[in-house]
Scaffold this motif. Structure first.
Motif, mmCIF file in Angstrom:
data_model
loop_
_atom_site.group_PDB
_atom_site.id
_atom_site.type_symbol
_atom_site.label_atom_id
_atom_site.label_comp_id
_atom_site.label_asym_id
_atom_site.label_seq_id
_atom_site.Cartn_x
_atom_site.Cartn_y
_atom_site.Cartn_z
ATOM 1 N N ASP A 100 0.816 -1.208 0.000
ATOM 2 C CA ASP A 100 0.000 0.000 0.000
ATOM 3 C C ASP A 100 0.852 1.262 0.000
ATOM 4 O OD1 ASP A 100 -2.305 -1.491 -0.012
ATOM 5 O OD2 ASP A 100 -2.497 -1.530 2.167
ATOM 6 N N ASN A 232 -5.364 2.687 -10.681
ATOM 7 C CA ASN A 232 -6.273 2.165 -9.658
ATOM 8 C C ASN A 232 -6.753 3.293 -8.760
ATOM 9 O OD1 ASN A 232 -6.226 -0.974 -9.727
ATOM 10 N ND2 ASN A 232 -4.086 -0.381 -9.980
ATOM 11 N N ASP A 235 -9.103 5.206 -3.430
ATOM 12 C CA ASP A 235 -10.171 4.790 -2.518
ATOM 13 C C ASP A 235 -10.636 3.394 -2.937
ATOM 14 O OD1 ASP A 235 -12.375 4.393 -0.948
ATOM 15 O OD2 ASP A 235 -13.408 6.242 -1.509
ATOM 16 N N LYS A 236 -10.258 2.371 -2.160
ATOM 17 C CA LYS A 236 -10.577 0.995 -2.526
ATOM 18 C C LYS A 236 -12.072 0.725 -2.531
ATOM 19 C CE LYS A 236 -6.199 0.320 -2.795
ATOM 20 N NZ LYS A 236 -5.553 0.324 -4.127
ATOM 21 N N ILE A 239 -13.648 0.617 -6.029
ATOM 22 C CA ILE A 239 -13.541 -0.651 -6.756
ATOM 23 C C ILE A 239 -14.574 -1.644 -6.250
ATOM 24 C CG2 ILE A 239 -12.015 -2.589 -7.271
ATOM 25 C CD1 ILE A 239 -9.677 -0.735 -7.073
ATOM 26 N N ASP A 240 -14.782 -1.694 -4.925
ATOM 27 C CA ASP A 240 -15.796 -2.594 -4.367
ATOM 28 C C ASP A 240 -17.171 -2.251 -4.916
ATOM 29 O OD1 ASP A 240 -13.789 -3.779 -2.912
ATOM 30 O OD2 ASP A 240 -14.176 -2.621 -1.088
#
Length: 316
Positions: A100, A232, A235-236, A239-240
């Protein structure tokens, strides 16, 4: 009359003293010769720039020392600065790329989503004498790029800002989802970023000091190789959310296919009812399901049909 004797005096250490004196002279002679005759070597993947540095001459460029040179005689006090001629790279997101905390270029998309982008640039140093001399005097001396640590500092100082600027300039032309899962859009983004970077870099360093990775010194300089990995969202959760939306879309498509199948079957039933009538269709369905069994009796044939024996009720 007395006869006077003759006395002989021997100087102790005479030979040893001559040897020591001769050794001192030899050492001094070697020192003098070392200052009068200076030699330079270059590795097979390095090119040298020979600069004067004697007490009676200016510190100016003299000549190019070719790669792989051995015992090249140069003047006393002269200096040779060596630079790499093989393919080099500048990679953002290399060390710790799967963590990360990996280094990335931050790009803001057209729909204001912050994306992390990893970049690879491959290149060679321009070997044309005038260009190489200009690079050394404008950039190399200031950053000590002729040393490994200085070379890395030079790339960080001049490459990184232009990469950041190039990606920021073209990133706002695309929505984040286009860059994330649309290969054609990602390719267009990379092409535009590479074009912008190759425009910005010479202006920043003051010349066309860098060529493409296939440059050998005897062919055209060519363009630097500039590639990016899939951007990418930082903020993950984005993607979710996209994956959840895609799952819902797949479920919707599956349900629509089931509905289409039901409609096909319903149309078939309507056609059979129209042709056989309601009772005929029910009889056909019962026969096909095995609920009604029938036998084909040949004409004039004898058929014995077993009759089930009724079971007497059990007395209570």
């Amino acid at each position: 009359m007395a006869k006077l004797g003759t006395t002989t005096v021997t100087k102790k250490g005479g030979v040893a003293g001559k040897l020591v004196g001769g050794g001192i002279v030899l050492v001094l002679l070697i020192i003098v010769l070392a200052n009068l005759f200076n030699f330079a070597d270059t590795d097979a993947n390095k090119i040298g720039l020979h600069y004067g540095g004697g007490v009676v001459e200016d510190k100016k460029f003299k000549s190019i020392i070719p790669p792989g040179a051995t015992n090249k005689l140069i003047g006393p006090g002269d200096t040779v600065y060596s630079y790499p001629i093989d393919q080099r790279s500048y990679i953002i997101g290399g060390a710790g790329a799967d963590t990360d905390n990996a280094d990335e270029v931050t790009v803001v998309s057209k729909d204001n989503v912050r994306l992390g982008v990893r970049v690879q640039v491959y290149f060679t140093l321009n070997r044309e004498q005038a260009v190489l001399q200009s690079f050394h005097e404008r950039i190399g001396l200031k950053t000590e790029a002729y040393e490994d640590h200085g070379w890395n500092d030079m790339l960080q100082s001049y490459f990184r800002p232009q990469i950041d600027r190039a990606l920021a300039a073209v990133g706002t032309n695309y929505n984040w989802a286009e860059l994330y899962n649309n290969e054609a859009k990602k390719s267009a983004f990379q092409t535009a970023a590479a074009k912008e970077f190759t425009r910005l870099l010479p202006a920043a360093v003051g010349g066309d000091y860098f060529c493409g990775p296939s440059y050998t010194g005897n062919n055209a300089c060519g363009e630097l190789s500039f590639t990016i990995q899939k951007p990418n969202p930082l903020d993950k959760g984005i993607i979710d959310g996209l994956e959840a939306k895609q799952r819902a879309e797949l479920a919707k498509q599956a349900q629509e296919q089931k509905n289409q199948q039901v409609n096909v079957e319903l149309q078939s039933v309507k056609q059979q009812v129209a042709m056989l009538g309601s009772n005929g269709y029910l009889l056909k369905t019962a026969i096909e399901s095995g609920k009604i069994q029938f036998m084909v009796i040949p004409q004039n044939g004898n058929v014995s049909i077993p009759v089930p024996t009724p079971t007497a009720p059990t007395p209570r």
